[in-house]
Design a protein around this motif. Structure first.
Motif, short mmCIF file in Angstrom:
data_model
loop_
_atom_site.label_atom_id
_atom_site.label_comp_id
_atom_site.label_asym_id
_atom_site.label_seq_id
_atom_site.Cartn_x
_atom_site.Cartn_y
_atom_site.Cartn_z
N GLN A 127 8.04 -15.50 12.78
CA GLN A 127 8.08 -15.60 14.24
C GLN A 127 9.02 -14.56 14.83
OE1 GLN A 127 9.15 -19.69 14.84
NE2 GLN A 127 7.08 -20.46 14.46
N ALA A 128 10.16 -14.33 14.16
CA ALA A 128 11.11 -13.31 14.65
C ALA A 128 10.54 -11.91 14.51
CB ALA A 128 12.42 -13.43 13.88
N GLY A 129 9.69 -11.71 13.51
CA GLY A 129 9.03 -10.43 13.33
C GLY A 129 9.83 -9.42 12.54
N GLN A 130 11.12 -9.65 12.40
CA GLN A 130 11.93 -8.69 11.67
C GLN A 130 13.24 -9.31 11.20
OE1 GLN A 130 13.04 -5.39 14.18
NE2 GLN A 130 13.56 -6.71 15.90
N PHE A 131 13.88 -8.62 10.28
CA PHE A 131 15.21 -8.99 9.81
C PHE A 131 15.84 -7.75 9.24
CE2 PHE A 131 12.33 -9.52 6.27
CZ PHE A 131 13.04 -9.10 5.16
N GLY A 132 17.07 -7.85 8.82
CA GLY A 132 17.75 -6.68 8.26
C GLY A 132 19.22 -6.92 8.04
N LEU A 133 19.92 -5.83 7.76
CA LEU A 133 21.36 -5.87 7.54
C LEU A 133 21.94 -4.63 8.19
CD1 LEU A 133 23.35 -7.75 6.01
CD2 LEU A 133 23.18 -6.17 4.07
N ASP A 134 22.86 -4.82 9.12
CA ASP A 134 23.40 -3.71 9.90
C ASP A 134 23.92 -2.59 9.00
OD1 ASP A 134 22.84 -4.97 12.26
OD2 ASP A 134 24.88 -5.69 12.63
N GLY A 135 23.48 -1.38 9.29
CA GLY A 135 23.93 -0.22 8.55
C GLY A 135 23.26 -0.04 7.21
N GLU A 136 22.36 -0.96 6.83
CA GLU A 136 21.74 -0.89 5.51
C GLU A 136 20.21 -0.78 5.56
OE1 GLU A 136 23.30 -0.32 2.95
OE2 GLU A 136 25.33 -1.09 3.17
N TYR A 137 19.57 -1.68 6.30
CA TYR A 137 18.11 -1.62 6.38
C TYR A 137 17.61 -2.48 7.52
CZ TYR A 137 17.62 -6.35 4.40
OH TYR A 137 17.67 -7.71 4.19
N GLU A 169 10.33 -5.11 8.91
CA GLU A 169 9.35 -5.69 9.82
C GLU A 169 8.36 -6.54 9.01
OE1 GLU A 169 5.83 -4.24 12.95
OE2 GLU A 169 6.95 -2.77 11.76
N VAL A 170 8.16 -7.78 9.46
CA VAL A 170 7.21 -8.66 8.79
C VAL A 170 5.83 -8.36 9.35
CG1 VAL A 170 6.64 -11.04 8.22
CG2 VAL A 170 9.03 -10.40 8.59
N LEU A 171 4.93 -7.86 8.51
CA LEU A 171 3.63 -7.37 8.97
C LEU A 171 2.54 -8.44 8.95
CD1 LEU A 171 3.57 -3.93 7.11
CD2 LEU A 171 4.29 -4.40 9.47
N GLU A 197 0.80 -1.23 0.00
CA GLU A 197 0.00 0.00 0.00
C GLU A 197 0.83 1.28 0.00
OE1 GLU A 197 0.73 -1.23 4.21
OE2 GLU A 197 -0.02 -2.23 2.41
N ASP A 198 2.11 1.21 0.28
CA ASP A 198 2.94 2.41 0.24
C ASP A 198 4.34 2.03 -0.24
OD1 ASP A 198 4.79 1.88 2.60
OD2 ASP A 198 2.84 1.79 3.61
N ALA A 199 5.19 3.04 -0.45
CA ALA A 199 6.48 2.82 -1.10
C ALA A 199 7.43 1.94 -0.29
CB ALA A 199 7.15 4.17 -1.39
N LEU A 200 7.26 1.89 1.03
CA LEU A 200 8.17 1.13 1.87
C LEU A 200 7.65 -0.27 2.19
CD1 LEU A 200 9.40 3.88 4.38
CD2 LEU A 200 10.59 2.97 2.36
N SER A 201 6.41 -0.56 1.85
CA SER A 201 5.82 -1.88 2.13
C SER A 201 5.76 -2.70 0.85
CB SER A 201 4.42 -1.73 2.72
OG SER A 201 4.47 -1.04 3.96
N TRP A 202 6.25 -3.92 0.92
CA TRP A 202 6.30 -4.80 -0.24
C TRP A 202 5.81 -6.18 0.12
CZ3 TRP A 202 8.90 -4.38 -5.23
CH2 TRP A 202 9.30 -3.07 -5.53
N TRP A 203 5.17 -6.84 -0.86
CA TRP A 203 4.91 -8.27 -0.75
C TRP A 203 6.17 -9.00 -1.16
CZ3 TRP A 203 1.03 -10.08 1.89
CH2 TRP A 203 -0.14 -9.32 2.01
N CYS A 204 6.57 -9.98 -0.37
CA CYS A 204 7.84 -10.66 -0.56
C CYS A 204 7.69 -12.16 -0.35
CB CYS A 204 8.89 -10.15 0.43
SG CYS A 204 9.11 -8.36 0.48
N LEU A 205 8.64 -12.89 -0.88
CA LEU A 205 8.86 -14.28 -0.48
C LEU A 205 10.03 -14.29 0.49
CD1 LEU A 205 8.54 -16.32 -3.81
CD2 LEU A 205 6.87 -16.12 -1.97
N LEU A 206 9.89 -15.01 1.58
CA LEU A 206 10.94 -15.08 2.59
C LEU A 206 11.40 -16.51 2.77
CD1 LEU A 206 9.44 -12.73 5.34
CD2 LEU A 206 11.14 -12.14 3.59
N LYS A 207 12.68 -16.67 2.95
CA LYS A 207 13.25 -18.00 3.21
C LYS A 207 14.26 -17.86 4.34
CE LYS A 207 14.50 -20.38 -0.42
NZ LYS A 207 15.34 -20.88 -1.56
N LYS A 243 3.88 -9.64 3.78
CA LYS A 243 3.98 -8.19 3.65
C LYS A 243 5.07 -7.70 4.60
CE LYS A 243 0.22 -5.63 3.48
NZ LYS A 243 -0.93 -4.82 3.95
N VAL A 244 6.01 -6.95 4.05
CA VAL A 244 7.18 -6.50 4.80
C VAL A 244 7.32 -4.99 4.65
CG1 VAL A 244 9.69 -6.68 5.04
CG2 VAL A 244 8.35 -8.71 4.42
#
Length: 361
Positions: A104-114, A117-119, A87-97, A128-129
């Motif tokens: 369950q973790a609710g989030q992921f990322g890369l230090d210093g980059e992004y 949040e798994v919605l 629904e907005d520029a920062l939210s995307w539908w994704c496939l996660l592996k 939706k992330v």
């Protein structure tokens, strides 16, 4: 109609792992539907088989570097494939592996980059992330800088494969519009064109018209139902400019050549949709809609005369479409296509995204 009718055996060594050294040096199988004559040539010679005033309709979508890597707070690795904006520029539908662990973790990322949040969980195993890039203004900019080209699973690449630098160029068409970088798979029939070949065709009287179809991950999904008709076809957003639409609706101005199945899908969906849904036309006369058309034998075609296409996976919706185009209005194209594929295999054609091409007249 059973999907087994669209099955065939392909030696693994014929699945192209790399493109031809020169784009238009790929091989070309030319099929004349009127005479059933088959000619073997190269893509560079495609103009020899077409009238001077041919009109090419091509998908100008650019492929997003949609595969991102990150990790969960516990340190576990995450692979994220961007599919389409939500629904907005920062939210995307994704496939996660892995999907469940990341949810369950609710989030992921890369230090210093992004951070991400798994919605919620969507249909077909999508998630939706919401992303928060640290150094980039958008998710697209983040993926362009850090992402990896989302090659189909049958092209084998490790994360650090040195061929990935070449993939960044060769898994895009030379006419891709980077303002429309929204596809997660290339419109592969167009990969064979070079700027020189396009200029040569234009100098002989041909013309080219762009449309855009957002090629989604569904293009890789095989038909998993026993019967073709029971398959739930994927939906893909597309846009056809008014100028291209006018050409499509003028069949006598020269043969209409669809560059790839994505162009066929857009064109045939639009020409069926306009009479029943005039709201799909913008004030400027462009068509904007979500293609939900499913083309399989014995379908008819109203918007194209010839087609350029690659060699497709067994039991795929793309194989259904091509067999329908071989003999519109009947199922005879199914067995004929399998005969053509057997000939291609015997002559060592290269298959799938980085493989060789067919021109169906």
């Amino acid at each position: 109609m059973k999907i087994d009718r669209f099955d065939y055996n392909l030696p693994k060594e014929l699945i192209a792992q790399e493109p031809a050294a020169q784009r238009d040096a790929s091989r070309l199988m030319v099929i004349d539907r009127a005479t059933r004559e088959v000619t073997h040539s190269t893509f560079a010679a495609i103009g020899d088989f077409l009238p001077a005033k041919s009109r090419f309709f091509r998908n100008n979508a650019a492929v997003l570097k949609a595969r991102l890597y990150g990790q969960r707070p516990t340190g576990g690795k995450v692979e994220c494939l961007l599919l389409q904006p939500a629904e907005d520029a920062l939210s995307w539908w994704c496939l996660l592996k892995p999907g469940k662990k990341t949810l369950q973790a609710g989030q992921f990322g890369l230090d210093g980059e992004y951070t991400a949040e798994v919605l919620e969980v969507g249909a077909n195993g999508n998630y939706k992330v919401r992303f928060q890039p640290v150094r980039d203004e958008s998710v697209t900019a983040l993926s362009e800088r850090l992402g990896i080209m989302p090659l189909p699973p049958y092209i084998e690449r490790s994360k650090d494969d040195p061929r990935r630098d070449s993939d960044n160029e060769r898994y895009q068409t030379v006419y891709a519009d980077y303002a429309k970088q929204l596809a997660v798979a290339a419109p592969t029939a167009g990969l064979h064109f070079t700027p020189e070949l396009i200029a040569q065709l234009e100098s002989s009287g041909a013309s080219f018209y762009d449309l855009t179809l957002q090629v989604g991950i569904g293009t890789f999904h095989p038909v998993q139902t026993e019967h073709v008709e029971d398959h739930n076809i994927h939906h893909e957003w597309y846009e056809i400019p008014a100028s291209a639409l006018a050409e499509l609706q003028s069949p006598d101005a020269g043969p209409r050549i669809a560059v790839g199945t994505t162009s066929v899908r857009s064109i045939e969906d639009a020409l069926r949709r306009i009479p029943r849904e005039p709201g799909c036309l913008t004030p400027g006369g462009d068509v904007q809609a979500e293609a939900d058309i499913y083309i399989y034998p014995p379908s008819e075609f109203s918007g194209i005369d010839h087609m350029i296409t690659n060699f497709h996976l067994p039991k795929s919706t793309l194989l259904c479409l091509v067999s329908a185009f071989l003999t519109p209005g009947s199922e005879e194209g199914i067995d004929w296509l399998k005969e053509l594929y057997a000939e291609a295999i015997a002559k060592q054609y290269r298959f799938y995204s980085y493989g060789d091409a067919m021109l169906i007249l």
